[in-house]
Design a protein around this motif. Structure first.
Motif, mmCIF file in Angstrom:
data_model
loop_
_atom_site.group_PDB
_atom_site.id
_atom_site.type_symbol
_atom_site.label_atom_id
_atom_site.label_comp_id
_atom_site.label_asym_id
_atom_site.label_seq_id
_atom_site.Cartn_x
_atom_site.Cartn_y
_atom_site.Cartn_z
ATOM 1 N N UNK A 228 0.605 -1.160 0.176
ATOM 2 C CA UNK A 228 -0.120 -0.124 -0.042
ATOM 3 C C UNK A 228 0.693 1.142 0.099
ATOM 4 N N UNK A 229 2.203 1.087 0.640
ATOM 5 C CA UNK A 229 2.915 2.253 0.570
ATOM 6 C C UNK A 229 3.255 3.046 -1.141
ATOM 7 N N UNK A 230 3.606 1.955 -1.870
ATOM 8 C CA UNK A 230 3.311 1.702 -3.326
ATOM 9 C C UNK A 230 2.864 3.003 -3.959
ATOM 10 N N UNK A 231 0.901 2.677 -3.413
ATOM 11 C CA UNK A 231 -0.155 3.218 -4.066
ATOM 12 C C UNK A 231 0.129 4.362 -3.432
ATOM 13 N N UNK A 232 0.105 4.855 -1.908
ATOM 14 C CA UNK A 232 0.235 5.949 -1.430
ATOM 15 C C UNK A 232 1.051 7.152 -1.862
ATOM 16 N N UNK A 233 2.044 6.401 -2.166
ATOM 17 C CA UNK A 233 3.151 7.945 -2.991
ATOM 18 C C UNK A 233 3.187 8.097 -4.599
ATOM 19 N N UNK A 234 1.948 7.258 -5.522
ATOM 20 C CA UNK A 234 1.703 7.958 -6.394
ATOM 21 C C UNK A 234 0.063 8.838 -6.340
ATOM 22 N N UNK A 235 0.368 9.825 -6.610
ATOM 23 C CA UNK A 235 -0.489 10.902 -6.988
ATOM 24 C C UNK A 235 -2.246 10.445 -7.837
ATOM 25 N N UNK A 236 -2.849 8.902 -7.103
ATOM 26 C CA UNK A 236 -3.809 8.822 -8.118
ATOM 27 C C UNK A 236 -5.169 8.794 -6.354
ATOM 28 N N UNK A 237 -6.813 9.039 -6.851
ATOM 29 C CA UNK A 237 -6.903 9.333 -5.350
ATOM 30 C C UNK A 237 -7.592 7.778 -5.482
ATOM 31 N N UNK A 238 -7.965 7.364 -4.253
ATOM 32 C CA UNK A 238 -7.755 6.094 -3.272
ATOM 33 C C UNK A 238 -9.044 4.958 -3.454
ATOM 34 N N UNK A 239 -9.875 5.967 -4.044
ATOM 35 C CA UNK A 239 -11.399 5.281 -5.071
ATOM 36 C C UNK A 239 -10.165 4.370 -6.250
ATOM 37 N N UNK A 240 -8.928 4.735 -7.313
ATOM 38 C CA UNK A 240 -8.455 5.050 -8.315
ATOM 39 C C UNK A 240 -8.361 2.885 -8.538
ATOM 40 N N UNK A 241 -7.796 2.693 -6.817
ATOM 41 C CA UNK A 241 -7.082 1.755 -6.772
ATOM 42 C C UNK A 241 -8.072 0.777 -6.632
ATOM 43 N N UNK A 242 -8.902 1.474 -5.586
ATOM 44 C CA UNK A 242 -9.519 -0.200 -4.438
ATOM 45 C C UNK A 242 -10.624 -0.355 -5.957
ATOM 46 N N UNK A 243 -11.178 0.622 -7.319
ATOM 47 C CA UNK A 243 -12.165 -0.012 -8.189
ATOM 48 C C UNK A 243 -10.646 -0.791 -9.284
ATOM 49 N N UNK A 244 -10.089 0.034 -9.455
ATOM 50 C CA UNK A 244 -9.085 -0.640 -10.631
ATOM 51 C C UNK A 244 -8.783 -1.863 -10.659
ATOM 52 N N UNK A 245 -8.721 -2.517 -8.641
ATOM 53 C CA UNK A 245 -8.345 -3.751 -8.666
ATOM 54 C C UNK A 245 -9.255 -4.828 -8.525
ATOM 55 N N UNK A 246 -10.255 -4.127 -8.188
ATOM 56 C CA UNK A 246 -11.604 -4.976 -8.654
ATOM 57 C C UNK A 246 -12.355 -4.927 -9.947
ATOM 58 N N UNK A 247 -11.873 -4.546 -10.438
ATOM 59 C CA UNK A 247 -12.271 -4.303 -11.829
ATOM 60 C C UNK A 247 -11.306 -5.555 -12.715
ATOM 61 N N UNK A 248 -10.044 -5.409 -12.291
ATOM 62 C CA UNK A 248 -9.182 -6.513 -12.726
ATOM 63 C C UNK A 248 -10.295 -7.642 -12.301
ATOM 64 N N UNK A 249 -9.750 -7.924 -11.271
ATOM 65 C CA UNK A 249 -9.874 -10.044 -10.776
ATOM 66 C C UNK A 249 -11.739 -10.477 -10.783
ATOM 67 N N UNK A 250 -12.563 -8.919 -11.312
ATOM 68 C CA UNK A 250 -14.201 -9.175 -12.063
ATOM 69 C C UNK A 250 -13.873 -9.982 -13.073
ATOM 70 N N UNK A 251 -12.683 -9.090 -13.587
ATOM 71 C CA UNK A 251 -12.840 -9.156 -15.445
ATOM 72 C C UNK A 251 -13.312 -10.895 -15.953
ATOM 73 N N UNK A 252 -12.468 -11.638 -14.530
ATOM 74 C CA UNK A 252 -11.506 -13.011 -15.152
ATOM 75 C C UNK A 252 -13.016 -13.961 -14.835
ATOM 76 N N UNK A 253 -13.927 -13.187 -13.962
ATOM 77 C CA UNK A 253 -15.622 -14.053 -13.466
ATOM 78 C C UNK A 253 -16.811 -14.077 -15.572
ATOM 79 N N UNK A 254 -15.507 -13.185 -16.209
ATOM 80 C CA UNK A 254 -17.377 -13.259 -17.226
ATOM 81 C C UNK A 254 -17.664 -14.608 -17.506
ATOM 82 N N UNK A 255 -15.747 -14.884 -18.499
ATOM 83 C CA UNK A 255 -16.330 -16.599 -18.734
ATOM 84 C C UNK A 255 -16.708 -18.018 -18.434
ATOM 85 N N UNK A 256 -16.133 -17.867 -16.768
ATOM 86 C CA UNK A 256 -16.622 -18.892 -16.531
ATOM 87 C C UNK A 256 -17.822 -18.385 -15.485
#
Length: 275
Positions: free
Chosen positions: A114-142
């Motif tokens: 989390x320290x790595x993401x904290x040093x980036x100029x990105x909103x916290x919501x982008x980190x949560x939504x980006x990770x959640x969206x990436x993992x959820x994308x793998x559920x579509x075919x299954x």
């Protein structure tokens, strides 16, 4: 003896002007906007998780297909078969969005990621939504494979399988926000793993089993689970004349729960990042 102009002395006008320009140049730029940051985090997480996509798809899909095969000997058809197929399809989403995401954020917090993401100029919501969206994308075919296999196994119509285009992202958002919050709030990664597995087990038992066979107290617990409304919305479309008002109502509940759970996960990220 060297003569120095007064303008370049520390108190001179030229020196003061240079200091002001230096101070202005040292100002940090504005933080990145939410949407570009979200896309960047999503792509980064997608490329990182792509290595494990085949095991994820195989395990999640094989688990749901196996459950339907086992339930085929107990359930003949009708509303119970609809609940089994819908619950098994949404279980693929729960396995990845709830269980694996809780483990990911738990390990990320424990390893100092989390320290790595904290040093980036990105909103916290982008980190949560980006990770959640990436993992959820793998559920579509299954999810699609599970739904098609279930319809063939139980003889259900495939006319309205297109509703999965709404069920997957809405139920996935609700479960992903819950999984991220569990992983970020857990004091240790082992607890995050345990909570994610317990949540997935609840989605399995309360989503796949027909509600008619559950005690009243268990039904109340089932109504508190976000994935329940995704299951109900999908199961209603198997009828001859689906009540689309109820389908939209269930999807609306998923959307509201998704917004709330992702907001809680964003708050949990901020809380964990400053510690």
């Amino acid at each position: 003896m060297t003569v120095v102009p007064a303008d370049v002395l520390p108190g001179g006008a030229l020196a003061v002007e240079d200091e002001e320009q230096g101070a202005e140049g040292a100002e940090l730029g504005p933080r990145a906007r939410l949407w570009p940051s979200l896309v960047a985090v999503y792509r980064a997480q997608l490329s990182r998780a792509r290595v494990a996509r085949i095991p994820l798809l195989f395990v999640a899909t094989f688990q749901s297909v196996g459950i339907m095969i086992l339930m085929r000997g107990v359930v003949d058809g009708g509303g119970e078969a609809q609940a089994v197929v819908a619950g098994s399809a949404v279980l693929v989403v729960a396995f990845v969005a709830l269980n694996l995401l809780a483990q990911y954020f738990g390990q990320l917090r424990a390893s100092g990621g989390l320290d790595h993401y904290a040093t980036l100029p990105v909103p916290p919501a982008a980190v949560v939504l980006g990770a959640a969206g990436a993992y959820a994308s793998f559920t579509v075919p299954g999810t699609v494979v599970t739904a098609v296999f279930g319809c063939v196994l139980f003889g259900l119509p495939m006319t309205h399988l297109w509703v999965l285009a709404a069920v997957i992202p809405l139920a996935g958002a609700a479960l992903a926000g819950l999984g991220a919050a569990l992983g970020l709030l857990a004091p240790r990664p082992e607890f995050a793993t345990l909570l994610g597995q317990l949540g997935m087990s609840a989605a399995l038992l309360l989503g796949v089993l027909p509600a008619e066979r559950m005690p009243e107290a268990v039904r109340l617990v089932r109504d508190l689970l976000p994935s329940t409304y995704g299951v109900e919305a999908f199961a209603r479309t198997f009828g001859e004349r689906p009540d689309w008002a109820f389908v939209l109502g269930d999807l609306a509940v998923c959307a509201v729960v998704g917004v709330v759970s992702l907001a809680v996960a964003t708050w949990a990220y901020r809380r964990a990042a400053v510690r």
